[in-house]
Scaffold this motif. Structure first.
Motif, PDB file in Angstrom:
ATOM      1  N   SER B 128      85.135 -47.665  61.314  1.00 11.80           N
ATOM      2  CA  SER B 128      84.674 -46.488  61.631  1.00 11.80           C
ATOM      3  C   SER B 128      83.248 -46.618  61.989  1.00 11.80           C
ATOM      4  N   PHE B 129      82.496 -47.435  61.056  1.00 12.76           N
ATOM      5  CA  PHE B 129      81.058 -47.742  61.349  1.00 12.76           C
ATOM      6  C   PHE B 129      80.850 -48.101  62.687  1.00 12.76           C
ATOM      7  N   LEU B 130      81.668 -49.219  63.156  1.00 17.97           N
ATOM      8  CA  LEU B 130      81.450 -49.864  64.458  1.00 17.97           C
ATOM      9  C   LEU B 130      81.611 -48.806  65.447  1.00 17.97           C
ATOM     10  N   ALA B 131      82.542 -48.111  65.366  1.00 15.52           N
ATOM     11  CA  ALA B 131      82.930 -46.889  66.350  1.00 15.52           C
ATOM     12  C   ALA B 131      81.600 -46.036  66.549  1.00 15.52           C
ATOM     13  N   LEU B 132      81.122 -45.435  65.275  1.00 13.85           N
ATOM     14  CA  LEU B 132      80.097 -44.763  65.694  1.00 13.85           C
ATOM     15  C   LEU B 132      78.493 -45.413  65.870  1.00 13.85           C
ATOM     16  N   TYR B 133      78.383 -46.630  65.362  1.00 11.33           N
ATOM     17  CA  TYR B 133      77.131 -47.389  65.518  1.00 11.33           C
ATOM     18  C   TYR B 133      76.352 -47.182  66.665  1.00 11.33           C
ATOM     19  N   PHE B 134      77.021 -47.329  67.923  1.00  6.46           N
ATOM     20  CA  PHE B 134      76.506 -47.345  69.396  1.00  6.46           C
ATOM     21  C   PHE B 134      76.468 -45.930  70.028  1.00  6.46           C
ATOM     22  N   ALA B 135      77.102 -44.971  69.370  1.00  9.52           N
ATOM     23  CA  ALA B 135      76.962 -43.667  69.921  1.00  9.52           C
ATOM     24  C   ALA B 135      75.739 -42.948  70.376  1.00  9.52           C
ATOM     25  N   ASP B 136      75.810 -42.081  71.421  1.00 12.86           N
ATOM     26  CA  ASP B 136      74.818 -41.256  71.795  1.00 12.86           C
ATOM     27  C   ASP B 136      75.059 -39.856  71.231  1.00 12.86           C
ATOM     28  N   GLU B 137      76.412 -39.539  71.210  1.00 14.35           N
ATOM     29  CA  GLU B 137      76.830 -38.208  70.867  1.00 14.35           C
ATOM     30  C   GLU B 137      78.039 -38.551  69.919  1.00 14.35           C
ATOM     31  N   ALA B 138      78.450 -37.649  69.477  1.00 15.71           N
ATOM     32  CA  ALA B 138      79.348 -37.597  68.268  1.00 15.71           C
ATOM     33  C   ALA B 138      80.211 -36.185  68.200  1.00 15.71           C
ATOM     34  N   ILE B 139      81.497 -36.451  68.418  1.00 19.26           N
ATOM     35  CA  ILE B 139      82.651 -35.208  68.112  1.00 19.26           C
ATOM     36  C   ILE B 139      83.134 -35.353  67.038  1.00 19.26           C
TER      37      ILE B 139
END
Ligand SMILES: Nc1ncnc2c1ncn2[C@@H]1O[C@H](COP(=O)(O)OP(=O)(O)OP(=O)(O)O)[C@@H](O)[C@H]1O
Ligand SMILES: [Mg+2]
Lengths: 100, 271
Positions: B128-139
């Motif tokens: 889950s860390f890798l999934a969010l690490y590169f994000a510009d926006e989050a839902i």
């Protein structure tokens, strides 16, 4: 819930209890250091940032946004990071780190 | 440059994969070139929800480890030309994804796509860390229930302190609240947190409310993203999310229980 249920107190309104409990625990967790770096930054940080901007701006033209101050705690090490992005040359980056 | 959006929650089973599939499909149907990436290593599921499980040859880990090219691993959606899926692997090795490896894949996808939708696994571990690490926006997908709200709060903390944007001192990840599995009737009965309660607690802007509905099960049974189930409330609710994400002003729907008749109100029943 029907009016009869309500009248005889057959069901409790539990959502408001849930909300209250959440507000209390989250206030606690946000303030605590449970996640390492997720903690309140010191109250003097904005002022430090402003004063640094003022000093740098005496010599180089910079935006307020171009100067970032970041403080971080790791175990017994405290790291203060000051990052200044200079405008005109795009990628030109002056950064300065100090540990204490 | 693509925009990277993570669908995340902390808590498991709240509707991340359901949302990833519908959100990506909606963007693609609106004409944006979109890829949806399954970060749930070891528990591949997005392929089933998208209905492409029999076409998975290579997966995300194969690409990261150089065993296949991105081109070989991307699966084109059967209904929509603009939509591609990158499946998770079934390997048990949770360390198979590296930060640099994922970064390279995101960079490469960025060249070709408008949107990269990252379906996060549950928890606050590596995946889950890798999934969010590169994000510009989050839902941030949240159910109206105490443990889900608390976990969402933790995820918000991680987004604002550990993501690439946070670490590099860039502007913050834009986080949106999506309340799913909402049951207006139970909210009105005071048995369930309301959208308003959740907004008050998490303090991020609401992008939508998806009601609890048996249509979601039917969608997963048939491998069709819920947004594509014509004339269902769930599909409408997901379309509203797409509209708001793209900047349209959409009034909140499906948050009130249908009005009951006189006898139901006195004697109960009917819900
Ligand atoms: N709006 C809804 N109404 C009814 N059921 C729903 C709804 N959204 C999701 N579900 C159901 O909830 C279950 C979990 O959904 P989903 O797999 O999307 O969650 P997830 O957050 O991705 O789970 P995980 O954390 O395991 O990856 C599924 O059985 C799905 O059909
Ligand atoms: Mg999932």
């Amino acid at each position: 819930m029907s009016l009869l249920d309500m009248f005889f107190g057959r069901k409790k309104i539990s959502a408001s209890v849930a909300k209250e409990r959440l507000q209390i625990i989250l206030a606690h967790e946000r303030g605590s250091n449970a996640l390492g770096e997720i903690e309140q930054s010191p109250s003097w940080l904005p002022q430090l940032q402003q004063e640094l901007v003022d000093v740098v701006a005496k010599y180089i033209h910079i935006d307020k946004e171009a100067l970032k101050v970041h403080i971080e705690k790791r175990d017994n090490l405290e790291l203060l990071e000051i990052n200044v992005t200079l405008q005109d040359k795009g990628e030109n980056n002056v950064s300065n780190k100090k540990t204490s | 440059m693509a925009k990277v959006i993570v669908i995340t929650s902390g808590k498991g089973g709240v509707g991340k994969t359901t949302t990833s599939a519908s959100f990506a499909s909606g963007l693609a149907l609106k004409g944006f070139k979109t890829v949806v990436v399954d970060f749930d290593i070891g528990l591949r599921n997005l392929d089933l929800i998208m209905g492409c499980e029999r076409r998975v040859v290579y997966d995300f880990v194969n690409v990261v480890q150089g065993e296949a090219t991105l081109h070989q691993a991307l699966i084109k959606d059967k209904n929509c030309d603009n939509l591609y899926i990158l499946a998770a692997s079934q390997t048990k090795d949770k360390e198979a994804l590296t930060q640099d490896g994922v970064g390279n894949v995101i960079d490469e996808l960025s060249k070709d796509f408008d949107y990269i939708v990252c379906d996060s696994p549950a928890g606050i571990e590596r995946g889950s860390f890798l999934a969010l690490y590169f994000a510009d926006e989050a839902i941030v997908v949240t159910n109206p229930e105490v443990s889900s709200v608390r976990d969402s709060d933790r995820i918000l903390g991680i987004l604002s302190s550990k993501s690439k944007r946070a670490v590099e001192g860039k502007s913050k990840i834009k986080a949106h609240l999506l309340v799913t599995r909402y049951n207006p009737e139970r909210v009105e009965n005071g048995e369930m947190l309301s959208v308003k309660d959740i907004e008050d607690i998490l303090r991020i802007p609401l992008i939508g409310v998806i009601p609890e509905s048996t249509d979601v099960l039917q969608a997963s049974n048939t491998g069709v993203p819920a947004i594509n189930l014509k004339e269902t409330i769930v599909s409408e609710a997901y379309w509203d999310v797409i509209g708001r994400f793209l900047g349209e002003d959409k009034e909140l729907r499906f948050v009130n229980a249908p009005r009951k008749g006189f006898f139901q109100r006195i004697f109960g029943g009917g819900n």
